[in-house]
Motif scaffolding. Sequence first.
Motif, PDB file in Angstrom:
ATOM      1  N   GLU A 312     -28.357 113.420 -26.155  1.00 50.02           N
ATOM      2  CA  GLU A 312     -28.794 113.640 -27.534  1.00 50.02           C
ATOM      3  C   GLU A 312     -27.550 113.936 -28.378  1.00 50.02           C
ATOM      4  O   GLU A 312     -27.006 115.035 -28.334  1.00 50.02           O
ATOM      5  CB  GLU A 312     -29.772 114.810 -27.610  1.00 50.02           C
ATOM      6  CG  GLU A 312     -30.286 115.082 -29.003  1.00 50.02           C
ATOM      7  CD  GLU A 312     -31.200 116.293 -29.042  1.00 50.02           C
ATOM      8  OE1 GLU A 312     -32.077 116.341 -29.920  1.00 50.02           O
ATOM      9  OE2 GLU A 312     -31.032 117.196 -28.195  1.00 50.02           O
ATOM     10  N   THR A 382     -40.076 122.545 -24.217  1.00 51.25           N
ATOM     11  CA  THR A 382     -39.326 122.157 -25.411  1.00 51.25           C
ATOM     12  C   THR A 382     -39.684 120.718 -25.744  1.00 51.25           C
ATOM     13  O   THR A 382     -39.596 119.838 -24.882  1.00 51.25           O
ATOM     14  CB  THR A 382     -37.811 122.264 -25.168  1.00 51.25           C
ATOM     15  OG1 THR A 382     -37.483 123.611 -24.833  1.00 51.25           O
ATOM     16  CG2 THR A 382     -37.031 121.853 -26.408  1.00 51.25           C
ATOM     17  N   LYS A 384     -38.950 117.475 -28.126  1.00 54.03           N
ATOM     18  CA  LYS A 384     -38.033 116.805 -29.044  1.00 54.03           C
ATOM     19  C   LYS A 384     -38.620 115.451 -29.401  1.00 54.03           C
ATOM     20  O   LYS A 384     -39.250 114.799 -28.570  1.00 54.03           O
ATOM     21  CB  LYS A 384     -36.647 116.653 -28.418  1.00 54.03           C
ATOM     22  CG  LYS A 384     -35.933 117.990 -28.224  1.00 54.03           C
ATOM     23  CD  LYS A 384     -34.573 117.803 -27.587  1.00 54.03           C
ATOM     24  CE  LYS A 384     -33.805 119.108 -27.540  1.00 54.03           C
ATOM     25  NZ  LYS A 384     -33.320 119.501 -28.881  1.00 54.03           N
ATOM     26  N   LYS A 385     -38.357 115.010 -30.626  1.00 56.49           N
ATOM     27  CA  LYS A 385     -38.939 113.746 -31.053  1.00 56.49           C
ATOM     28  C   LYS A 385     -37.971 112.983 -31.938  1.00 56.49           C
ATOM     29  O   LYS A 385     -37.259 113.553 -32.767  1.00 56.49           O
ATOM     30  CB  LYS A 385     -40.256 113.968 -31.804  1.00 56.49           C
ATOM     31  CG  LYS A 385     -40.159 114.924 -32.990  1.00 56.49           C
ATOM     32  CD  LYS A 385     -41.408 114.890 -33.833  1.00 56.49           C
ATOM     33  CE  LYS A 385     -41.359 113.752 -34.814  1.00 56.49           C
ATOM     34  NZ  LYS A 385     -42.508 113.718 -35.726  1.00 56.49           N
ATOM     35  N   ARG A 386     -37.935 111.694 -31.716  1.00 56.43           N
ATOM     36  CA  ARG A 386     -37.282 110.737 -32.607  1.00 56.43           C
ATOM     37  C   ARG A 386     -38.073 109.443 -32.515  1.00 56.43           C
ATOM     38  O   ARG A 386     -38.281 108.918 -31.431  1.00 56.43           O
ATOM     39  CB  ARG A 386     -35.817 110.486 -32.212  1.00 56.43           C
ATOM     40  CG  ARG A 386     -34.867 111.583 -32.653  1.00 56.43           C
ATOM     41  CD  ARG A 386     -33.426 111.282 -32.277  1.00 56.43           C
ATOM     42  NE  ARG A 386     -32.561 112.388 -32.671  1.00 56.43           N
ATOM     43  CZ  ARG A 386     -31.302 112.533 -32.283  1.00 56.43           C
ATOM     44  NH1 ARG A 386     -30.755 111.627 -31.491  1.00 56.43           N
ATOM     45  NH2 ARG A 386     -30.584 113.558 -32.689  1.00 56.43           N
ATOM     46  N   THR A 408     -38.247 119.873 -20.738  1.00 51.21           N
ATOM     47  CA  THR A 408     -38.083 119.281 -22.063  1.00 51.21           C
ATOM     48  C   THR A 408     -38.748 117.916 -22.055  1.00 51.21           C
ATOM     49  O   THR A 408     -38.566 117.131 -21.108  1.00 51.21           O
ATOM     50  CB  THR A 408     -36.595 119.103 -22.418  1.00 51.21           C
ATOM     51  OG1 THR A 408     -35.955 120.378 -22.414  1.00 51.21           O
ATOM     52  CG2 THR A 408     -36.433 118.458 -23.786  1.00 51.21           C
ATOM     53  N   PHE A 410     -39.244 114.415 -24.328  1.00 48.43           N
ATOM     54  CA  PHE A 410     -38.778 113.618 -25.460  1.00 48.43           C
ATOM     55  C   PHE A 410     -39.884 112.637 -25.843  1.00 48.43           C
ATOM     56  O   PHE A 410     -40.299 111.815 -25.029  1.00 48.43           O
ATOM     57  CB  PHE A 410     -37.506 112.844 -25.099  1.00 48.43           C
ATOM     58  CG  PHE A 410     -36.312 113.723 -24.850  1.00 48.43           C
ATOM     59  CD1 PHE A 410     -35.431 114.025 -25.874  1.00 48.43           C
ATOM     60  CD2 PHE A 410     -36.076 114.250 -23.587  1.00 48.43           C
ATOM     61  CE1 PHE A 410     -34.329 114.836 -25.648  1.00 48.43           C
ATOM     62  CE2 PHE A 410     -34.972 115.064 -23.352  1.00 48.43           C
ATOM     63  CZ  PHE A 410     -34.100 115.367 -24.384  1.00 48.43           C
TER      64      PHE A 410
END
Length: 427
Positions: A312, A382, A384-386, A408, A410
């Motif tokens: 990342e 956790t 996370k995003k895109r 985590t 994604f």
Amino acid sequence: MYDCSHGAGSSQSPAARPRPTPRRRHTVHRLAHNVPVNDLDALLALLTPEGRALLDEVRDTDPARELAVATRLRRTHPAELVSAALGQARLRQRAVAKFGAEDAGRMYFTPNGVEQSTRASVAAYRAGRMSALGVTSVADLCCGIGGDAIALARAGIRVLAVDRDPATAAAARANAGALGLGELIEVREADVTEVDTAGYDAVFVDPARRGGRGRVFDPEAYSPPLSWAVEAARTGDRAAALKIAPGVPHEVVPEDAEAEWISDGGDVKEAVLWFGTAPGAVRATLLPGPRTLLGTGLPDPEVRTPGRYLYEPDGAVVRAHLVAEVAEQVEGGLLDATIAYVTADELRPTPYATAYEITDVMPFNVKKLKALLRERRVGTLTVKKRGSAVEPEELRRKVKPQGPNAATVFMTRVAGAPTMLIGHPVR
């Protein structure tokens, strides 16, 4: 005339005013007892011996006890002064995150000045670059409450600090004195477009990027506009730095400028256009450090299947469009052509990206993710995003993580397909 102030705007003439008058009241704030406090008059009152003593007395006031403290102090001090002291104490407490406890406890702030001033670590880094360029004097245009002027002076640079808002300029002047830098910092209340900067080695411009409706995204809507700041930077054979929003389109960066994106502790703080350094260069600088990644003009990395590791990139790297440079360092490729996640088969640590070891890759499916997390006994998740419309909190509510382990996830796309990657940071 342009209102470049990082405090409240003012339509009054910038001509010298020896004493405050009622016409200069432009921003009113109220504390618990509803006594109005004017920024400029409040600041001037706090600079008196009584004001300084009262400010010391309320320094560590708990906001929850503010009303009780105000009621007690109003028995022996003017109500307006008590309001000013309590308001300033609150601002100083907020400013600790940017300036540190020692400096924040001695400085003077306006409400907007706390919010919009440069973080001390970033200002110190920029002042260091100025010093390394051989700069000995800087015209700091749109100086705000003086954060950058302070950093420049501490680097041994003489500063002319200019702001047209009376309260903001007064705060900058008070801060120079409070920190023992008065001999190096001259504060001038004036319109920056009318200031002669010919006698200075460099120019630093920090245009206001907030208007009456909030944050301004169009560089030509800055005050003063970016085009004016660029022309000011180009005047004379000297160095110049223009602070701009980190989300500025690359298309508006002048060809003769160096563009630098700066993050501190992983948070992108600003972009800077440098003149007189390396025209056309692009860099991402990470603080603390500093660590600087220079652009080399690499083409976009190829898209490939997910490997064992996901990288990342730091936000400054992404903003500077230097993901390809990170991909080259780790010998990786992109998960998707439009998303700044890099994947690789081997671990190659880099300071410009956080590495995660990926244990699972699966198509987006909340039920399957919930079952997997339950099986792994994951209670600390956790997200996370895109490139995903799923909100992290929404996903947490749906999967209801429970257990002693951490993971985590994604939420992203792999070659265009919505995908979940599960893993953990590499320690």
